[in-house]
Design a protein around this motif. Structure first.
Motif, PDB file in Angstrom:
ATOM      1  N   MET A  61       0.861  -1.188   0.000  1.00  0.00           N
ATOM      2  CA  MET A  61       0.000   0.000   0.000  1.00  0.00           C
ATOM      3  C   MET A  61       0.893   1.231   0.000  1.00  0.00           C
ATOM      4  O   MET A  61       2.050   1.174   0.411  1.00  0.00           O
ATOM      5  N   THR A  62       0.335   2.355  -0.427  1.00  0.00           N
ATOM      6  CA  THR A  62       1.051   3.630  -0.334  1.00  0.00           C
ATOM      7  C   THR A  62       0.874   4.201   1.078  1.00  0.00           C
ATOM      8  O   THR A  62      -0.033   3.796   1.817  1.00  0.00           O
ATOM      9  N   VAL A  63       1.711   5.144   1.439  1.00  0.00           N
ATOM     10  CA  VAL A  63       1.576   5.798   2.737  1.00  0.00           C
ATOM     11  C   VAL A  63       0.200   6.466   2.865  1.00  0.00           C
ATOM     12  O   VAL A  63      -0.466   6.305   3.895  1.00  0.00           O
ATOM     13  N   PRO A  64      -0.271   7.208   1.845  1.00  0.00           N
ATOM     14  CA  PRO A  64      -1.622   7.784   1.972  1.00  0.00           C
ATOM     15  C   PRO A  64      -2.710   6.726   2.170  1.00  0.00           C
ATOM     16  O   PRO A  64      -3.643   6.927   2.946  1.00  0.00           O
ATOM     17  N   ARG A  74      -1.082  11.351   7.220  1.00  0.00           N
ATOM     18  CA  ARG A  74      -0.039  10.807   6.354  1.00  0.00           C
ATOM     19  C   ARG A  74       1.325  10.987   6.998  1.00  0.00           C
ATOM     20  O   ARG A  74       2.184  10.111   6.921  1.00  0.00           O
ATOM     21  N   GLN A  75       1.537  12.119   7.666  1.00  0.00           N
ATOM     22  CA  GLN A  75       2.833  12.399   8.288  1.00  0.00           C
ATOM     23  C   GLN A  75       3.151  11.391   9.392  1.00  0.00           C
ATOM     24  O   GLN A  75       4.281  10.901   9.490  1.00  0.00           O
ATOM     25  N   VAL A  90       9.936  -3.251   6.380  1.00  0.00           N
ATOM     26  CA  VAL A  90       9.228  -2.880   5.154  1.00  0.00           C
ATOM     27  C   VAL A  90      10.225  -2.289   4.175  1.00  0.00           C
ATOM     28  O   VAL A  90      11.336  -1.895   4.557  1.00  0.00           O
ATOM     29  N   GLU A  91       9.795  -2.223   2.931  1.00  0.00           N
ATOM     30  CA  GLU A  91      10.613  -1.586   1.902  1.00  0.00           C
ATOM     31  C   GLU A  91       9.694  -0.889   0.910  1.00  0.00           C
ATOM     32  O   GLU A  91       8.546  -1.278   0.732  1.00  0.00           O
ATOM     33  N   ALA A  92      10.217   0.157   0.313  1.00  0.00           N
ATOM     34  CA  ALA A  92       9.480   0.889  -0.715  1.00  0.00           C
ATOM     35  C   ALA A  92       9.818   0.287  -2.074  1.00  0.00           C
ATOM     36  O   ALA A  92      10.978  -0.010  -2.354  1.00  0.00           O
ATOM     37  N   VAL A  93       8.784   0.099  -2.878  1.00  0.00           N
ATOM     38  CA  VAL A  93       8.961  -0.427  -4.227  1.00  0.00           C
ATOM     39  C   VAL A  93       8.195   0.460  -5.193  1.00  0.00           C
ATOM     40  O   VAL A  93       7.285   1.188  -4.797  1.00  0.00           O
ATOM     41  N   HIS A  98       1.421   5.038  -9.800  1.00  0.00           N
ATOM     42  CA  HIS A  98       1.740   6.408  -9.375  1.00  0.00           C
ATOM     43  C   HIS A  98       3.245   6.529  -9.171  1.00  0.00           C
ATOM     44  O   HIS A  98       3.796   5.955  -8.236  1.00  0.00           O
ATOM     45  N   GLN A  99       3.909   7.296 -10.036  1.00  0.00           N
ATOM     46  CA  GLN A  99       5.371   7.391  -9.984  1.00  0.00           C
ATOM     47  C   GLN A  99       5.902   7.991  -8.685  1.00  0.00           C
ATOM     48  O   GLN A  99       6.955   7.596  -8.207  1.00  0.00           O
ATOM     49  N   ARG A 100       5.181   8.951  -8.113  1.00  0.00           N
ATOM     50  CA  ARG A 100       5.718   9.659  -6.949  1.00  0.00           C
ATOM     51  C   ARG A 100       5.309   9.053  -5.609  1.00  0.00           C
ATOM     52  O   ARG A 100       5.797   9.490  -4.571  1.00  0.00           O
ATOM     53  N   SER A 101       4.432   8.077  -5.608  1.00  0.00           N
ATOM     54  CA  SER A 101       3.974   7.474  -4.357  1.00  0.00           C
ATOM     55  C   SER A 101       4.307   5.986  -4.376  1.00  0.00           C
ATOM     56  O   SER A 101       3.567   5.171  -4.912  1.00  0.00           O
ATOM     57  N   SER A 102       5.438   5.648  -3.778  1.00  0.00           N
ATOM     58  CA  SER A 102       5.893   4.255  -3.747  1.00  0.00           C
ATOM     59  C   SER A 102       4.926   3.381  -2.975  1.00  0.00           C
ATOM     60  O   SER A 102       4.204   3.839  -2.086  1.00  0.00           O
ATOM     61  N   LEU A 103       4.960   2.121  -3.318  1.00  0.00           N
ATOM     62  CA  LEU A 103       4.233   1.129  -2.536  1.00  0.00           C
ATOM     63  C   LEU A 103       5.142   0.676  -1.394  1.00  0.00           C
ATOM     64  O   LEU A 103       6.346   0.519  -1.570  1.00  0.00           O
ATOM     65  N   ILE A 104       4.560   0.461  -0.246  1.00  0.00           N
ATOM     66  CA  ILE A 104       5.289  -0.059   0.906  1.00  0.00           C
ATOM     67  C   ILE A 104       4.892  -1.512   1.041  1.00  0.00           C
ATOM     68  O   ILE A 104       3.698  -1.851   1.033  1.00  0.00           O
TER      69      ILE A 104
END
Length: 157
Positions: A61-64, A74-75, A90-93, A98-104
């Motif tokens: 999922m994304t952070v949002p 979100r913060q 966790v890791e960001a992929v 959405h290019q600017r919102s990585s999946l976690i």
């Protein structure tokens, strides 16, 4: 301990739901303290545990998205994700949508940590005992789901 099957009038329902709130608050605080006390076992704060649990349930999922699912800013969720990433949980992929919102997503260490937490919680919940039935739990989930839906439109700071 069975009540009437007739729906309650609004004022009486409000009084009975206040009884539920009066129990949910202390229960939440006690569970929160217990998780924090057990943090040394897996090294997880309540916030990191919540992130890992959502990722275990729903996949990357994304952070949002994590924030909306928990009704948290979100913060705050970003700080929890950063804490989890620092622990290699966790890791960001890349997010194809959405290019600017990585999946976690969970790492193998993250899966192991949240699995251990769930195993420990399951063992503790087995001790509830009593004569609770599946119907009792269904009713509890039904009531709490309805109460939660009442506050779905509450803004997150």
């Amino acid at each position: 301990m069975k009540g009437s099957e007739t729906p309650l009038p609004p004022d009486q329902l409000a009084d009975r739901l206040t009884e539920v709130f009066d129990l949910v608050g202390p229960l939440y605080r006690r569970v929160y303290r217990k998780v924090e006390q057990d943090e040394s076992i897996e090294g997880l704060s309540v916030g990191v545990r919540a992130v890992l649990d959502l990722l275990r349930q729903h996949g990357p999922m994304t952070v949002p998205q994590l924030g909306r699912a928990q009704t948290l800013s979100r913060q705050f969720v970003q700080r929890m994700v950063n804490d989890a990433a620092a622990q290699h949980l966790v890791e960001a992929v890349a997010n194809p949508a959405h290019q600017r919102s990585s999946l976690i997503r969970l790492t193998a260490d993250g899966v192991a940590a949240i699995t251990a937490v769930h195993a420990r919680e399951h063992a503790a919940l087995r001790q509830v005992g009593g004569d609770l039935t599946d119907a009792d739990v269904d009713a509890c989930v039904h009531v709490l789901t309805r109460m939660l839906a009442l506050f779905d439109d509450v803004d997150v700071p």
